[in-house]
Scaffold this motif. Structure first.
Motif, PDB file in Angstrom:
ATOM      1  N   LEU A  11       4.713   0.567  -2.360  1.00  0.00           N
ATOM      2  CA  LEU A  11       3.398   0.177  -1.861  1.00  0.00           C
ATOM      3  C   LEU A  11       2.603  -0.533  -2.939  1.00  0.00           C
ATOM      4  O   LEU A  11       1.946  -1.540  -2.682  1.00  0.00           O
ATOM      5  N   SER A  12       2.683  -0.043  -4.149  1.00  0.00           N
ATOM      6  CA  SER A  12       1.951  -0.654  -5.256  1.00  0.00           C
ATOM      7  C   SER A  12       2.326  -2.113  -5.423  1.00  0.00           C
ATOM      8  O   SER A  12       1.460  -2.988  -5.492  1.00  0.00           O
ATOM      9  N   LEU A  13       3.603  -2.363  -5.520  1.00  0.00           N
ATOM     10  CA  LEU A  13       4.033  -3.737  -5.721  1.00  0.00           C
ATOM     11  C   LEU A  13       3.764  -4.582  -4.493  1.00  0.00           C
ATOM     12  O   LEU A  13       3.395  -5.749  -4.606  1.00  0.00           O
ATOM     13  N   ALA A  14       3.899  -3.986  -3.327  1.00  0.00           N
ATOM     14  CA  ALA A  14       3.614  -4.730  -2.101  1.00  0.00           C
ATOM     15  C   ALA A  14       2.200  -5.266  -2.119  1.00  0.00           C
ATOM     16  O   ALA A  14       1.944  -6.407  -1.748  1.00  0.00           O
ATOM     17  N   VAL A  15       1.272  -4.454  -2.586  1.00  0.00           N
ATOM     18  CA  VAL A  15      -0.117  -4.889  -2.644  1.00  0.00           C
ATOM     19  C   VAL A  15      -0.297  -5.945  -3.718  1.00  0.00           C
ATOM     20  O   VAL A  15      -0.992  -6.936  -3.522  1.00  0.00           O
ATOM     21  N   VAL A  16       0.344  -5.770  -4.852  1.00  0.00           N
ATOM     22  CA  VAL A  16       0.219  -6.718  -5.950  1.00  0.00           C
ATOM     23  C   VAL A  16       0.739  -8.094  -5.546  1.00  0.00           C
ATOM     24  O   VAL A  16       0.146  -9.108  -5.883  1.00  0.00           O
ATOM     25  N   VAL A  17       1.815  -8.127  -4.796  1.00  0.00           N
ATOM     26  CA  VAL A  17       2.398  -9.409  -4.413  1.00  0.00           C
ATOM     27  C   VAL A  17       2.036  -9.798  -2.987  1.00  0.00           C
ATOM     28  O   VAL A  17       2.631 -10.693  -2.412  1.00  0.00           O
ATOM     29  N   ASN A  29       5.274  -7.417   7.288  1.00  0.00           N
ATOM     30  CA  ASN A  29       4.492  -8.524   6.747  1.00  0.00           C
ATOM     31  C   ASN A  29       3.754  -8.024   5.517  1.00  0.00           C
ATOM     32  O   ASN A  29       2.643  -7.504   5.627  1.00  0.00           O
ATOM     33  N   ILE A  30       4.356  -8.177   4.372  1.00  0.00           N
ATOM     34  CA  ILE A  30       3.782  -7.662   3.140  1.00  0.00           C
ATOM     35  C   ILE A  30       2.412  -8.277   2.848  1.00  0.00           C
ATOM     36  O   ILE A  30       1.552  -7.637   2.253  1.00  0.00           O
ATOM     37  N   ALA A  31       2.184  -9.490   3.301  1.00  0.00           N
ATOM     38  CA  ALA A  31       0.886 -10.137   3.089  1.00  0.00           C
ATOM     39  C   ALA A  31      -0.242  -9.391   3.790  1.00  0.00           C
ATOM     40  O   ALA A  31      -1.400  -9.482   3.383  1.00  0.00           O
ATOM     41  N   ALA A  32       0.085  -8.616   4.806  1.00  0.00           N
ATOM     42  CA  ALA A  32      -0.930  -7.845   5.530  1.00  0.00           C
ATOM     43  C   ALA A  32      -1.545  -6.759   4.654  1.00  0.00           C
ATOM     44  O   ALA A  32      -2.608  -6.239   4.964  1.00  0.00           O
ATOM     45  N   LEU A  33      -0.908  -6.431   3.547  1.00  0.00           N
ATOM     46  CA  LEU A  33      -1.423  -5.391   2.658  1.00  0.00           C
ATOM     47  C   LEU A  33      -2.365  -5.941   1.592  1.00  0.00           C
ATOM     48  O   LEU A  33      -2.838  -5.189   0.738  1.00  0.00           O
ATOM     49  N   ALA A  34      -2.677  -7.216   1.652  1.00  0.00           N
ATOM     50  CA  ALA A  34      -3.591  -7.814   0.667  1.00  0.00           C
ATOM     51  C   ALA A  34      -4.950  -7.124   0.683  1.00  0.00           C
ATOM     52  O   ALA A  34      -5.612  -7.025  -0.353  1.00  0.00           O
ATOM     53  N   LYS A  37      -5.437  -4.406  -2.000  1.00  0.00           N
ATOM     54  CA  LYS A  37      -5.243  -4.753  -3.409  1.00  0.00           C
ATOM     55  C   LYS A  37      -6.238  -4.055  -4.330  1.00  0.00           C
ATOM     56  O   LYS A  37      -5.848  -3.450  -5.328  1.00  0.00           O
ATOM     57  N   ALA A  38      -7.535  -4.103  -4.035  1.00  0.00           N
ATOM     58  CA  ALA A  38      -8.539  -3.469  -4.904  1.00  0.00           C
ATOM     59  C   ALA A  38      -8.336  -1.957  -4.974  1.00  0.00           C
ATOM     60  O   ALA A  38      -8.502  -1.352  -6.033  1.00  0.00           O
ATOM     61  N   ALA A  39      -7.971  -1.355  -3.874  1.00  0.00           N
ATOM     62  CA  ALA A  39      -7.760   0.089  -3.850  1.00  0.00           C
ATOM     63  C   ALA A  39      -6.572   0.486  -4.716  1.00  0.00           C
ATOM     64  O   ALA A  39      -6.638   1.459  -5.470  1.00  0.00           O
ATOM     65  N   VAL A  40      -5.497  -0.255  -4.632  1.00  0.00           N
ATOM     66  CA  VAL A  40      -4.296   0.087  -5.386  1.00  0.00           C
ATOM     67  C   VAL A  40      -4.431  -0.287  -6.854  1.00  0.00           C
ATOM     68  O   VAL A  40      -4.092   0.499  -7.733  1.00  0.00           O
ATOM     69  N   ILE A  41      -4.951  -1.447  -7.141  1.00  0.00           N
ATOM     70  CA  ILE A  41      -4.997  -1.905  -8.529  1.00  0.00           C
ATOM     71  C   ILE A  41      -6.168  -1.297  -9.300  1.00  0.00           C
ATOM     72  O   ILE A  41      -6.021  -0.893 -10.441  1.00  0.00           O
ATOM     73  N   ALA A  44     -10.283   1.524  -6.165  1.00  0.00           N
ATOM     74  CA  ALA A  44     -11.425   1.496  -5.247  1.00  0.00           C
ATOM     75  C   ALA A  44     -11.077   2.257  -3.968  1.00  0.00           C
ATOM     76  O   ALA A  44      -9.913   2.471  -3.645  1.00  0.00           O
ATOM     77  N   LYS A  45     -12.105   2.646  -3.232  1.00  0.00           N
ATOM     78  CA  LYS A  45     -11.893   3.298  -1.945  1.00  0.00           C
ATOM     79  C   LYS A  45     -11.276   2.274  -0.989  1.00  0.00           C
ATOM     80  O   LYS A  45     -11.746   1.139  -0.903  1.00  0.00           O
ATOM     81  N   PRO A  46     -10.228   2.645  -0.268  1.00  0.00           N
ATOM     82  CA  PRO A  46      -9.628   1.688   0.665  1.00  0.00           C
ATOM     83  C   PRO A  46     -10.588   1.355   1.801  1.00  0.00           C
ATOM     84  O   PRO A  46     -11.305   2.216   2.298  1.00  0.00           O
ATOM     85  N   THR A  47     -10.597   0.104   2.174  1.00  0.00           N
ATOM     86  CA  THR A  47     -11.444  -0.351   3.275  1.00  0.00           C
ATOM     87  C   THR A  47     -10.799   0.025   4.609  1.00  0.00           C
ATOM     88  O   THR A  47      -9.611   0.364   4.676  1.00  0.00           O
TER      89      THR A  47
END
Length: 91
Positions: A11-17, A29-34, A37-41, A44-47
């Protein structure tokens, strides 16, 4: 436990990329996890959008874990999954 850790790594890398093209399969669709990004990196609280997209990609998380490049943001990835009210999948 190792499988849960591997899923979070994925999940971490999915968000990073997430801004890159492609995905684990035609249904993923890994792009759907964009939106996560702020929450994982940054921790931050996930939106709401992040949680919604994460739920939509839940079936893909075990597949994403197979990529060894996702480990850097493991603690925050675990928090995102649980903050979204999801259980860590047992892959």
């Amino acid at each position: 436990m190792a499988k849960a850790v591997a899923m979070l790594v994925a999940l971490s890398l999915a968000v990073v990329v997430a801004t890159s093209a492609g995905g684990a399969s035609a249904d993923c669709n890994i792009a759907a996890l964009a939106s996560c990004k702020a929450a994982v990196i940054q921790g931050a609280k996930p939106t709401a959008a992040c949680c919604s997209n994460l739920r939509a990609q839940e079936a893909c998380l075990c597949e994403y874990q197979k990529n060894p490049n996702y480990g850097k943001h493991l603690p925050n990835a675990r928090k995102v999954v649980t903050s979204c009210g999801m259980a860590i999948p047992n892959c």
